[in-house]
Scaffold this motif. Structure first.
Motif, mmCIF file in Angstrom:
data_model
loop_
_atom_site.group_PDB
_atom_site.id
_atom_site.type_symbol
_atom_site.label_atom_id
_atom_site.label_comp_id
_atom_site.label_asym_id
_atom_site.label_seq_id
_atom_site.Cartn_x
_atom_site.Cartn_y
_atom_site.Cartn_z
ATOM 1 N N ARG A 218 0.831 -1.204 0.000
ATOM 2 C CA ARG A 218 0.000 0.000 0.000
ATOM 3 C C ARG A 218 0.864 1.252 0.000
ATOM 4 N NH1 ARG A 218 -2.139 -3.363 3.955
ATOM 5 N NH2 ARG A 218 -4.314 -4.050 3.642
ATOM 6 N N SER A 219 0.283 2.340 -0.515
ATOM 7 C CA SER A 219 0.886 3.659 -0.316
ATOM 8 C C SER A 219 -0.199 4.657 0.052
ATOM 9 C CB SER A 219 1.645 4.132 -1.566
ATOM 10 O OG SER A 219 0.756 4.509 -2.600
ATOM 11 N N PHE A 220 0.217 5.683 0.796
ATOM 12 C CA PHE A 220 -0.691 6.731 1.257
ATOM 13 C C PHE A 220 -0.019 8.081 1.049
ATOM 14 C CE2 PHE A 220 -1.305 2.922 3.734
ATOM 15 C CZ PHE A 220 -2.672 2.796 3.918
ATOM 16 N N VAL A 221 -0.797 9.084 0.681
ATOM 17 C CA VAL A 221 -0.322 10.462 0.655
ATOM 18 C C VAL A 221 -1.208 11.265 1.591
ATOM 19 C CG1 VAL A 221 0.083 12.529 -0.730
ATOM 20 C CG2 VAL A 221 0.587 10.264 -1.688
ATOM 21 N N ASN A 222 -0.589 11.859 2.610
ATOM 22 C CA ASN A 222 -1.318 12.602 3.642
ATOM 23 C C ASN A 222 -2.438 11.750 4.251
ATOM 24 O OD1 ASN A 222 0.317 14.858 3.148
ATOM 25 N ND2 ASN A 222 -1.038 15.563 1.515
ATOM 26 N N GLY A 223 -2.143 10.455 4.449
ATOM 27 C CA GLY A 223 -3.089 9.547 5.075
ATOM 28 C C GLY A 223 -4.132 8.964 4.151
ATOM 29 N N GLN A 224 -4.161 9.397 2.906
ATOM 30 C CA GLN A 224 -5.157 8.911 1.948
ATOM 31 C C GLN A 224 -4.581 7.752 1.147
ATOM 32 O OE1 GLN A 224 -6.146 11.208 -1.711
ATOM 33 N NE2 GLN A 224 -8.244 11.205 -0.900
ATOM 34 N N LEU A 225 -5.298 6.622 1.126
ATOM 35 C CA LEU A 225 -4.839 5.455 0.396
ATOM 36 C C LEU A 225 -4.770 5.756 -1.099
ATOM 37 C CD1 LEU A 225 -4.137 2.384 0.441
ATOM 38 C CD2 LEU A 225 -6.591 1.955 0.100
ATOM 39 N N ARG A 226 -3.613 5.461 -1.707
ATOM 40 C CA ARG A 226 -3.442 5.666 -3.143
ATOM 41 C C ARG A 226 -3.221 4.338 -3.885
ATOM 42 N NH1 ARG A 226 -1.841 10.936 -4.663
ATOM 43 N NH2 ARG A 226 -3.013 12.410 -3.371
ATOM 44 N N GLN A 227 -2.404 3.453 -3.327
ATOM 45 C CA GLN A 227 -2.106 2.185 -3.984
ATOM 46 C C GLN A 227 -2.425 1.035 -3.031
ATOM 47 O OE1 GLN A 227 2.120 3.602 -4.889
ATOM 48 N NE2 GLN A 227 1.727 2.281 -6.666
ATOM 49 N N HIS A 228 -2.917 -0.063 -3.606
ATOM 50 C CA HIS A 228 -3.179 -1.255 -2.803
ATOM 51 C C HIS A 228 -3.200 -2.473 -3.716
ATOM 52 C CE1 HIS A 228 -5.982 -3.694 0.083
ATOM 53 N NE2 HIS A 228 -4.727 -4.138 0.092
ATOM 54 N N SER A 229 -2.288 -3.392 -3.483
ATOM 55 C CA SER A 229 -2.254 -4.632 -4.246
ATOM 56 C C SER A 229 -1.530 -5.683 -3.412
ATOM 57 C CB SER A 229 -1.562 -4.421 -5.602
ATOM 58 O OG SER A 229 -1.709 -5.565 -6.430
ATOM 59 N N ASN A 230 -1.152 -6.762 -4.061
ATOM 60 C CA ASN A 230 -0.424 -7.841 -3.398
ATOM 61 C C ASN A 230 0.649 -8.336 -4.343
ATOM 62 O OD1 ASN A 230 0.148 -10.750 -2.508
ATOM 63 N ND2 ASN A 230 -1.228 -10.085 -0.881
ATOM 64 N N THR A 231 1.793 -8.705 -3.816
ATOM 65 C CA THR A 231 2.893 -9.137 -4.671
ATOM 66 C C THR A 231 2.572 -10.439 -5.420
ATOM 67 O OG1 THR A 231 3.962 -10.250 -2.798
ATOM 68 C CG2 THR A 231 4.642 -7.984 -3.278
ATOM 69 N N ARG A 232 1.495 -11.117 -5.043
ATOM 70 C CA ARG A 232 1.087 -12.288 -5.830
ATOM 71 C C ARG A 232 0.654 -11.863 -7.240
ATOM 72 N NH1 ARG A 232 -3.722 -11.905 -2.590
ATOM 73 N NH2 ARG A 232 -2.782 -13.322 -1.073
ATOM 74 N N ASN A 233 0.415 -10.564 -7.430
ATOM 75 C CA ASN A 233 -0.020 -10.048 -8.727
ATOM 76 C C ASN A 233 1.133 -9.621 -9.630
ATOM 77 O OD1 ASN A 233 -2.783 -10.372 -8.047
ATOM 78 N ND2 ASN A 233 -2.724 -8.449 -6.892
#
Length: 296
Positions: A218-233
């Motif tokens: 995951r990544s967040f900018v100012n607490g807002q979720l921007r990216q979400h995945s799994n390395t299985r992808n």
């Protein structure tokens, strides 16, 4: 084990082991002769000796250990031995958003792996300030990635042996100036500005994350979720990458492979959502931790 670089109050930088209960023990207290504060020396030692001895249980609560919240964490590796080996568009969703942004035709499946290098004079660590060159390019972007740290030299490594060549894993943020990246035809310049590479907070030893490595990213900018995945992808998994790279390139102890980022980067939004000064960007990978930096 979980490996860190840290500074205790009034002390020099040291390499340590993060124990359960958030206790930190310096490696120098149970492995004599290592260069103080040099993670590369520890990685080389582990590669030659086949690993580190277990940190002592008795006595680890004495003067040679610290509470995690009493020390300042640094980048686990400050100066890479070579440029970072980066993998582009290694998640299908990021491949699609990249193609849409650049206006190119989609790759046919399965695409060839995309490799590029990223210069990093020094890696930034947790809390490190990213000096965003907004005077040169306002399209400042983030990319959360799983970093693979090579533990011993190897060439022509078969996929079935790839895990033997890994020291551990960390969280990596591949900062990019997108207009520089695309304007010069190759990606090197726009991704290699000073402070544009961040890694941490720890290196998790390969024994804690056995193959297949399937972790939430995951990544967040100012607490807002921007990216979400799994390395299985991953389009190309870790054994594939290590094997293919090593067919023609010798991988050396301490090399860092950044394995690619999922969709949700700033350039993938309409309109784009790039970072600005004062923003806080956090990259998080399950079982490794959170890496937070401020844009300066």
């Amino acid at each position: 084990m979980k490996y860190i670089r840290f500074i205790a109050p009034g002390k020099e930088a040291e390499v340590g082991i993060l124990l359960e209960g958030d206790r930190v023990i310096p490696v120098s207290s149970f492995v004599p002769g290592l260069k103080k504060g040099d993670m590369m020396d520890l990685i080389k030692y582990a590669g030659i000796s086949g690993g580190l001895p277990e940190p002592p249980v008795s006595g680890c609560l004495g003067q040679q250990s610290y509470d995690l919240d009493s020390v300042r964490l640094l980048a686990p590796i400050e100066r890479p031995i070579h440029d970072i080996l980066c993998v582009g568009v290694n998640y299908e969703d990021h491949l699609r958003e990249t193609e849409e942004h650049l206006g190119k035709e989609s790759f046919k499946k399965p695409p060839k792996a995309v490799y590029f290098s990223k210069r990093a004079l020094r890696l930034m660590g947790p809390g490190g300030r990213i000096e965003g060159r907004l005077d040169v390019d306002e399209a400042l972007d983030y990319e959360v990635e799983l970093a693979v740290i090579i533990g011993k030299d190897g060439k022509k490594i078969p996929p079935c042996q790839a895990e033997e060549y890994i020291f551990g894993y960390s969280v990596f943020n591949d900062i990019s100036s997108r207009n520089l990246q695309t304007g010069h035809g190759q990606w090197f310049y726009g991704k290699s500005l000073d402070t544009y590479a961040s890694m941490g907070p720890v290196i998790v030893g390969r024994e804690e994350l056995p193959f297949p490595v399937e972790l939430e990213v995951r990544s967040f900018v100012n607490g807002q979720l921007r990216q979400h995945s799994n390395t299985r992808n991953f389009i190309h998994d870790i054994p594939w990458l290590i094997s293919e790279l090593s067919q023609c390139i010798t991988l050396e102890c301490g090399d860092i492979i950044a394995t690619g980022t999922p969709s949700g980067v700033g350039m993938g939004y309409d309109p784009p959502r790039y970072m600005k000064k004062g923003d806080q960007v956090t990259c998080e990978i399950e079982k490794i931790g959170k890496l937070t930096n401020i844009i300066g």
